[in-house]
Design an enzyme around this catalytic site. Structure first.
Site, PDB file in Angstrom:
ATOM      1  N   PRO A   1      -2.739  14.870  -3.059  1.00  0.00           N
ATOM      2  CA  PRO A   1      -3.490  16.073  -2.684  1.00  0.00           C
ATOM      3  C   PRO A   1      -4.156  15.942  -1.311  1.00  0.00           C
ATOM      4  O   PRO A   1      -4.586  16.941  -0.733  1.00  0.00           O
ATOM      5  CB  PRO A   1      -4.564  16.199  -3.779  1.00  0.00           C
ATOM      6  CG  PRO A   1      -4.114  15.331  -4.891  1.00  0.00           C
ATOM      7  CD  PRO A   1      -3.253  14.271  -4.302  1.00  0.00           C
TER       8      PRO A   1
ATOM      9  N   GLU B   1      -5.774   6.959 -10.584  1.00  0.00           N
ATOM     10  CA  GLU B   1      -6.713   7.651  -9.698  1.00  0.00           C
ATOM     11  C   GLU B   1      -6.276   7.608  -8.241  1.00  0.00           C
ATOM     12  O   GLU B   1      -6.603   8.484  -7.454  1.00  0.00           O
ATOM     13  CB  GLU B   1      -8.121   7.029  -9.811  1.00  0.00           C
ATOM     14  CG  GLU B   1      -8.783   7.187 -11.167  1.00  0.00           C
ATOM     15  CD  GLU B   1      -8.666   8.601 -11.720  1.00  0.00           C
ATOM     16  OE1 GLU B   1      -9.202   9.521 -11.080  1.00  0.00           O
ATOM     17  OE2 GLU B   1      -8.050   8.770 -12.793  1.00  0.00           O
TER      18      GLU B   1
ATOM     19  N   ARG C   1      18.269  22.612  -1.248  1.00  0.00           N
ATOM     20  CA  ARG C   1      18.925  23.907  -1.112  1.00  0.00           C
ATOM     21  C   ARG C   1      19.077  24.346   0.346  1.00  0.00           C
ATOM     22  O   ARG C   1      19.787  25.303   0.641  1.00  0.00           O
ATOM     23  CB  ARG C   1      18.229  24.980  -1.948  1.00  0.00           C
ATOM     24  CG  ARG C   1      16.781  25.202  -1.605  1.00  0.00           C
ATOM     25  CD  ARG C   1      16.108  26.073  -2.630  1.00  0.00           C
ATOM     26  NE  ARG C   1      16.644  27.429  -2.660  1.00  0.00           N
ATOM     27  CZ  ARG C   1      16.499  28.321  -1.687  1.00  0.00           C
ATOM     28  NH1 ARG C   1      15.843  27.993  -0.587  1.00  0.00           N
ATOM     29  NH2 ARG C   1      17.007  29.517  -1.786  1.00  0.00           N
TER      30      ARG C   1
ATOM     31  N   ASP D   1      16.134  34.257   1.644  1.00  0.00           N
ATOM     32  CA  ASP D   1      15.039  34.210   0.686  1.00  0.00           C
ATOM     33  C   ASP D   1      13.672  34.341   1.352  1.00  0.00           C
ATOM     34  O   ASP D   1      13.543  34.252   2.558  1.00  0.00           O
ATOM     35  CB  ASP D   1      15.083  32.897  -0.102  1.00  0.00           C
ATOM     36  CG  ASP D   1      16.161  32.925  -1.161  1.00  0.00           C
ATOM     37  OD1 ASP D   1      16.687  34.015  -1.430  1.00  0.00           O
ATOM     38  OD2 ASP D   1      16.483  31.858  -1.702  1.00  0.00           O
TER      39      ASP D   1
HETATM   40  C1  4GS Z   1      -0.225  15.688  -5.859  1.00  0.00           C
HETATM   41  C2  4GS Z   1      -0.356  16.967  -5.291  1.00  0.00           C
HETATM   42  C3  4GS Z   1      -1.060  15.105  -6.933  1.00  0.00           C
HETATM   43  C4  4GS Z   1      -3.046  12.741  -7.655  1.00  0.00           C
HETATM   44  C5  4GS Z   1      -0.909  11.822  -8.529  1.00  0.00           C
HETATM   45  C6  4GS Z   1      -3.804  11.887  -8.640  1.00  0.00           C
HETATM   46  C7  4GS Z   1      -1.745  10.980  -9.498  1.00  0.00           C
HETATM   47  C8  4GS Z   1      -1.667  13.056  -8.165  1.00  0.00           C
HETATM   48  N1  4GS Z   1       0.762  15.092  -5.216  1.00  0.00           N
HETATM   49  N2  4GS Z   1       0.563  17.063  -4.339  1.00  0.00           N
HETATM   50  N3  4GS Z   1      -3.050  10.674  -8.941  1.00  0.00           N
HETATM   51  N4  4GS Z   1      -1.228  17.925  -5.606  1.00  0.00           N
HETATM   52  N5  4GS Z   1      -0.905  13.759  -7.148  1.00  0.00           N
HETATM   53  O1  4GS Z   1      -1.814  15.801  -7.577  1.00  0.00           O
HETATM   54  O2  4GS Z   1       1.242  15.932  -4.295  1.00  0.00           O
END
Ligand code: 4GS
Length: 267
Positions: A77, A104, A142, A157
């Site tokens: 994230p 985590e 794709r 698209d």
């Molecule tokens: C994401 C996301 C994600 C984060 C993986 C906490 C496990 C997790 N990966 N975009 N640890 N959003 N990864 O949530 O790519």
């Protein structure tokens, strides 16, 4: 998780037809201890576990050996938001190594030498990066020439241009009392193109105005929006001339969904 994925749908066919090649490395197989441990408690305390650096480093190095010209991308994230533009740039690369985290987080020292980029599929927390990796792989696959079999549907698209896709209809012409717009049955390709462009512009404006606010619009787009503006103005003026609660407004039963909302003047 990847076993089905590699064999299913467009990605499965792209692999079978050798448009792409792909494989998975299980980080647990790179843990050398008896219990194949890949996580440990965080230094400094706190809840949750952290991915140990050694098995992860071993897995990434093994992947780099198999695909030496590929960049290593960690799904997290904290990464750069993944979008169609990112997908297009990945599709131009020789290949890439996607690292799927669990727990985590991963030990920070992995980033120094082993991770080239961080990518996020959206602002939410998954339990693992695998689904995020699949999303990236699908969106990129794709776009590889030949994968979608001749027709240029990848280009047409949503997001290939800067507009959302036009409305789609197929048979039957009457579905539960809702008719296919007449212009689509007319065989007049110029009119059909015009109608599709109009639905694209208007539904982009209604559903995703941000896509129009942040770029220069084409002349046709501006013309169309102006035309809709004056249509709306005419309706508003007619309303204020004869009062706002006219019964004709309440009589309209069906909404015209093609534009993502009501089309002025279509009732
Ligand atoms: C994401 C996301 C994600 C984060 C993986 C906490 C496990 C997790 N990966 N975009 N640890 N959003 N990864 O949530 O790519």
């Amino acid at each position: 998780m990847f076993h089905e994925f590699w064999n299913y749908g467009i990605v499965g066919r792209a692999i079978a037809q050798k448009h792409i090649s792909a494989s998975t490395l299980n980080i647990r197989d790179c843990a050398l201890d008896k219990h194949r441990v890949t996580d440990d408690r965080p230094y400094g305390g706190g809840c949750g576990m952290v991915m140990k650096p050694e098995p992860l480093a071993r897995a990434i190095r093994e992947a780099k050996q198999q695909a030496p010209s590929s960049a290593t991308i960690l799904l997290t994230p904290q990464g750069r938001p993944f979008n169609q533009e990112t997908a297009r740039s990945f599709a131009r690369e020789d290949g890439f190594i996607l690292v799927c985290g669990r727990y985590e987080g991963i030990d920070e020292r992995i980033f120094y030498d082993l991770v080239d980029h961080e990518v996020s599929i959206g602002d939410y927390i998954l339990t693992g990066g695998e689904l995020a990796a699949m999303i990236v792989i699908e969106a990129v696959t794709r776009l590889i020439p030949g994968v979608l079999g001749g027709e240029d549907s990848a280009e047409l698209d949503s997001f290939s241009g800067d507009l959302l896709e036009h409305a789609h209809f197929t048979r039957p012409p009457d579905f539960e009392g809702q008719q296919v717009p007449k212009v689509l049955l007319s065989g007049n390709h110029r009119e059909i193109e015009k109608w599709r462009f109009e639905t694209s512009v208007v539904r982009t404006f209604l559903k995703r105005p941000d896509l129009m606010e942040n770029r220069a619009l084409t002349r046709q787009e501006v013309e169309l929006l102006k035309e809709w503006c004056s249509r709306i103005e005419r309706i508003v003026q007619a309303q204020s001339a004869c009062g706002t609660d006219s019964p004709s407004g309440r009589q309209q039963k069906r909404r015209d969904h093609c534009f993502g909302g009501d089309k002025p003047g279509s009732a």
